[in-house]
Design an enzyme around this catalytic site. Structure first.
Site, PDB file in Angstrom:
ATOM      1  N   HIS A 284      -9.269   4.580   5.808  1.00 22.01           N
ATOM      2  CA  HIS A 284      -8.386   4.306   6.320  1.00 22.01           C
ATOM      3  C   HIS A 284      -8.439   4.497   8.268  1.00 22.01           C
ATOM      4  O   HIS A 284      -7.533   3.330   8.998  1.00 22.01           O
ATOM      5  CB  HIS A 284      -7.206   4.285   5.417  1.00 22.01           C
ATOM      6  CG  HIS A 284      -6.450   4.131   4.705  1.00 22.01           C
ATOM      7  ND1 HIS A 284      -6.482   2.741   4.329  1.00 22.01           N
ATOM      8  CD2 HIS A 284      -6.169   4.596   3.602  1.00 22.01           C
ATOM      9  CE1 HIS A 284      -5.940   2.280   3.070  1.00 22.01           C
ATOM     10  NE2 HIS A 284      -5.681   3.198   2.543  1.00 22.01           N
TER      11      HIS A 284
ATOM     12  N   HIS B 226      -6.280  -2.013   2.379  1.00 25.01           N
ATOM     13  CA  HIS B 226      -7.189  -1.595   1.507  1.00 25.01           C
ATOM     14  C   HIS B 226      -7.589  -2.890   0.825  1.00 25.01           C
ATOM     15  O   HIS B 226      -7.431  -4.364   1.353  1.00 25.01           O
ATOM     16  CB  HIS B 226      -6.058  -1.416   0.223  1.00 25.01           C
ATOM     17  CG  HIS B 226      -4.799   0.032   0.244  1.00 25.01           C
ATOM     18  ND1 HIS B 226      -3.651   0.091  -0.157  1.00 25.01           N
ATOM     19  CD2 HIS B 226      -5.654   0.586   0.573  1.00 25.01           C
ATOM     20  CE1 HIS B 226      -2.925   1.488   0.466  1.00 25.01           C
ATOM     21  NE2 HIS B 226      -4.581   1.640   0.551  1.00 25.01           N
TER      22      HIS B 226
ATOM     23  N   GLU C  79      -9.307   7.612   2.148  1.00 25.12           N
ATOM     24  CA  GLU C  79      -8.294   8.172   3.244  1.00 25.12           C
ATOM     25  C   GLU C  79      -8.662   7.650   4.557  1.00 25.12           C
ATOM     26  O   GLU C  79      -8.420   7.391   5.637  1.00 25.12           O
ATOM     27  CB  GLU C  79      -7.296   9.670   2.771  1.00 25.12           C
ATOM     28  CG  GLU C  79      -6.430   9.873   1.691  1.00 25.12           C
ATOM     29  CD  GLU C  79      -5.650   8.622   1.717  1.00 25.12           C
ATOM     30  OE1 GLU C  79      -5.363   8.024   2.823  1.00 25.12           O
ATOM     31  OE2 GLU C  79      -4.930   8.132   0.724  1.00 25.12           O
TER      32      GLU C  79
ATOM     33  N   CYS D  16     -16.557  -3.791   2.363  1.00 26.15           N
ATOM     34  CA  CYS D  16     -16.131  -2.793   3.391  1.00 26.15           C
ATOM     35  C   CYS D  16     -17.164  -2.111   3.645  1.00 26.15           C
ATOM     36  O   CYS D  16     -17.270  -1.476   4.859  1.00 26.15           O
ATOM     37  CB  CYS D  16     -15.350  -2.036   2.190  1.00 26.15           C
ATOM     38  SG  CYS D  16     -13.646  -2.805   1.869  1.00 26.15           S
TER      39      CYS D  16
HETATM   40 ZN   LIG Z   1      -5.037   4.092   0.237  1.00 23.93          ZN
HETATM   41 ZN   LIG Z   2     -13.760  -3.167  -0.791  1.00 22.36          ZN
END
Ligand SMILES: [Zn+2]
Ligand SMILES: [Zn+2]
Length: 351
Positions: free
Chosen positions: A258, A264, A255, A292
């Site tokens: 984000h 996502h 979270e 990410c």
């Molecule tokens: Zn999420």
């Molecule tokens: Zn990722």
């Protein structure tokens, strides 16, 4: 079961981008860091597995959207980055966090320390705990599961007033279930990314939540009175198990991801994958995929090995302590071995 396998070239572009300046900043990673990031994209590598879809109720088939590559993350003008005056993540606990004050306090400390290792380079601080009553939020009993629920939006309004000036973000956590509006059954959490805040519940991470014998169910004839918070006194909280600790570490870091503007993940098995249900959430990795990871690294600016060492230290520090209140890290053992493997690649560097 369906396996999502992107062509390696597509993953490489998602990692490095096509913009000259972003390819140049990519080159600033050390040789070993690039080895880790790029080998992680190859099919069959031992560190980063592909995403698997197990049913149509999984997140990706249920929410089709464009995947976010590094470049689209980077150029998003609305994403938040920490800055020198705003580099603290604040955690506000709401309501009771376990039977026995000592365990509850420790559990929240473990969560805080985990977040600080995960968001390596930022400071994570706990705000003094608050009772449900002091938030003055609305509450109800869920018609299906007969447990207490708090109004998530009203908790966000409360957090907005509590947010310290030097906050990068403030996250509220609670062991009581949440609902976003009357017509909804429940919500795991709610966030306002522009305000840098979110509120998340771990109630449904209790293994017994969906059992008829769940101790958080209230008797059917109980009448609630808004404003009378006495029903929360001695209300059930889940036992602090290793699985609960793992699930809450995973949710909290997902979270907060984000709030950094990381959407996502649809590239590889990753903590930033969306999840529609607990089984899918349990299936996702604890850490970030290479794409990410680059997003987070560009926002904070750590050395990848330093971050992995901090996470490893968090796990091993728990194993070293003993006694009644030692950190239950059994569920983190697979992650520990994974971190060691990554560090072996990162430390193979000589230049
Ligand atoms: Zn999420
Ligand atoms: Zn990722």
């Amino acid at each position: 079961m369906q396996v999502i396998e992107h062509p390696v070239e597509r993953l490489h572009t998602a990692l490095r981008s096509t913009r000259k300046d972003l390819i140049e900043t990519y080159q600033q990673f050390s040789r070993a860091e690039k080895t880790l990031l790029e080998e992680g994209l190859l099919p069959g590598n031992s560190l980063f597995n592909p995403i698997t879809i197990h049913s149509n109720s999984d997140w990706i088939p249920a929410h089709p959207e464009d995947p976010q590559d590094f470049q689209s993350f980077y150029i998003n003008p609305y994403r938040r980055s920490p800055s020198s005056g705003h580099n603290t993540i604040y955690i506000q606990t709401i309501g009771s966090f376990g039977e026995g004050a000592v365990v509850a306090v420790q559990y929240v400390e473990w969560l805080k320390d985990y977040c600080q290792a995960f968001y390596y380079g930022l400071v994570v601080k706990l705000l003094p705990p608050v009772t449900v009553a002091s938030t003055a939020c609305s509450f109800r009993i869920n018609d299906n599961t007969h447990n207490l629920q708090l109004h998530a939006g009203e908790l966000l309004n409360f957090l907005k007033k509590k947010k310290p000036r030097d906050a990068f973000c403030i996250v509220g956590i609670t062991m009581i279930d949440l609902y976003p509006r009357e017509s909804w059954n429940f919500v795991f959490g709610q966030a306002s990314l522009t305000d840098g805040m979110g509120v998340f519940s771990f109630a449904r991470y209790d293994d017994n939540f969906y059992q008829r014998s769940y101790a958080g169910r209230l008797k059917k004839n109980i009448k609630l009175k808004q404003g009378d918070y006495s029903v929360f006194e001695n209300y059930y909280t889940p036992p602090i198990t290793s699985t609960l600790l793992l699930r809450s570490c995973k949710t909290l870091t997902h979270e907060i991801g984000h709030i950094f503007g990381v959407k996502h993940c649809q590239w590889l098995n990753c903590v930033m994958q969306g999840s529609n249900h607990l089984e899918e959430s349990d299936r996702r990795a604890l850490d970030l995929c290479p794409i990410c990871l680059r997003k987070l690294q560009s926002a904070i600016g750590f050395k990848i090995a330093d971050r992995y060492k901090a996470l490893l230290h968090w796990i091993e520090d728990g194993a070293a302590s003993s006694g009644q209140n030692s950190k239950p890290t059994q569920a983190f053992q697979e992650y520990k071995h994974w971190l060691y493997k990554c560090l072996r690649i990162l430390e193979g560097e000589k230049s």
